[in-house]
Scaffold this active site. Sequence first.
Site, PDB file in Angstrom:
ATOM      1  N   LYS A  13      12.473   5.319   1.905  1.00 58.51           N
ATOM      2  CA  LYS A  13      13.221   6.442   1.315  1.00 58.51           C
ATOM      3  C   LYS A  13      12.344   7.205   0.311  1.00 58.51           C
ATOM      4  O   LYS A  13      12.301   8.429   0.319  1.00 58.51           O
ATOM      5  CB  LYS A  13      14.508   5.934   0.632  1.00 58.51           C
ATOM      6  N   ARG A  97      25.216   3.091  -3.634  1.00 61.74           N
ATOM      7  CA  ARG A  97      24.851   1.781  -3.085  1.00 61.74           C
ATOM      8  C   ARG A  97      26.079   0.902  -2.896  1.00 61.74           C
ATOM      9  O   ARG A  97      25.957  -0.202  -2.381  1.00 61.74           O
ATOM     10  CB  ARG A  97      23.904   1.085  -4.066  1.00 61.74           C
ATOM     11  N   ARG A 136       3.504  -3.035  -1.298  1.00 60.37           N
ATOM     12  CA  ARG A 136       3.698  -1.767  -2.025  1.00 60.37           C
ATOM     13  C   ARG A 136       3.080  -1.826  -3.426  1.00 60.37           C
ATOM     14  O   ARG A 136       3.198  -2.814  -4.132  1.00 60.37           O
ATOM     15  CB  ARG A 136       5.203  -1.484  -2.160  1.00 60.37           C
ATOM     16  N   ARG A 169       5.784  -3.790  -8.296  1.00 57.73           N
ATOM     17  CA  ARG A 169       7.101  -3.910  -8.932  1.00 57.73           C
ATOM     18  C   ARG A 169       7.509  -5.373  -9.014  1.00 57.73           C
ATOM     19  O   ARG A 169       7.333  -6.103  -8.053  1.00 57.73           O
ATOM     20  CB  ARG A 169       8.148  -3.127  -8.124  1.00 57.73           C
ATOM     21  N   ARG A 180      17.619  -8.861  -2.703  1.00 57.48           N
ATOM     22  CA  ARG A 180      17.946  -7.433  -2.541  1.00 57.48           C
ATOM     23  C   ARG A 180      18.503  -7.159  -1.152  1.00 57.48           C
ATOM     24  O   ARG A 180      19.402  -6.332  -0.987  1.00 57.48           O
ATOM     25  CB  ARG A 180      16.693  -6.580  -2.813  1.00 57.48           C
TER      26      ARG A 180
END
Length: 233
Positions: A13, A97, A136, A169, A180
């Site tokens: 996203k 969400r 990432r 992160r 998650r």
Amino acid sequence: MRIVLLGPPGAGKGTLAELLKENLNIVHISTGDILREEMKNNTPLGQDIKKLVDGGALVPDSIVIKIIENKLTGSYQGGTFGGDNFGKSYLLDGFPRTKAQAQELDKFLTRIHQPIDFALYMEASLPVILQRLTGRRVCKKCGALYHVINKPPQKDGICDVCQGILYQRPDDNEETIKTRMNVYIKNTSPVIEYYAAQNKLKKVNADNDGQYVQGELMKIFHEAGKTDQHKNA
Ligand code: AMP
């Protein structure tokens, strides 16, 4: 155009939003970015939510709903995310969400006569998600996104754009990614059904890269444009 981006963590996203920002005049509003900015600035809100965010749990609906309403009407005061997005084209990334957030968003946008145009559901498979999230890296300074294999920076650990330091992160480790994903399946799946029931859901296979997803979104824009012309004829 007012668009909601839906999809699991790692669907791409943020990457899509970065690509679109370069090519279109569209504002990217990410609740995750806003919350991380609050934590970086160590604000009272940032301190309150740190445990939840780092552990992969959701921040209470009331907090994120307030942030989004203030952000859209230009009264958001925190961090560097001020600014009036009222009436502009925007992409909502990471919000809503939960079904409650989606309902509150609808109520608010109906009140200001600016309903969302559609929700783009970016479907991605688990192996792709894990590969993307564990590799990432994010620039501490400007938030630009990298990947150790798919999109490495020119200089190891340094942002190509602003020379900021790249970091991983804290919620991008395998254990927290699992949490998650579970949170996503439990809370966010109903949001997909919510937009499908309103006939506002568009789907795209996000196992493909950002360029492909961007191409698919452009086709949807094109179709939507045709529909508008048809309506106005
Ligand atoms: P993201 O950058 O979208 O992956 O979000 C990172 C984290 O911020 C999530 O795991 C949640 O802890 C929190 N968060 C972001 N958006 C929301 C939201 N709409 N509702 C609740 N928590 C959120």
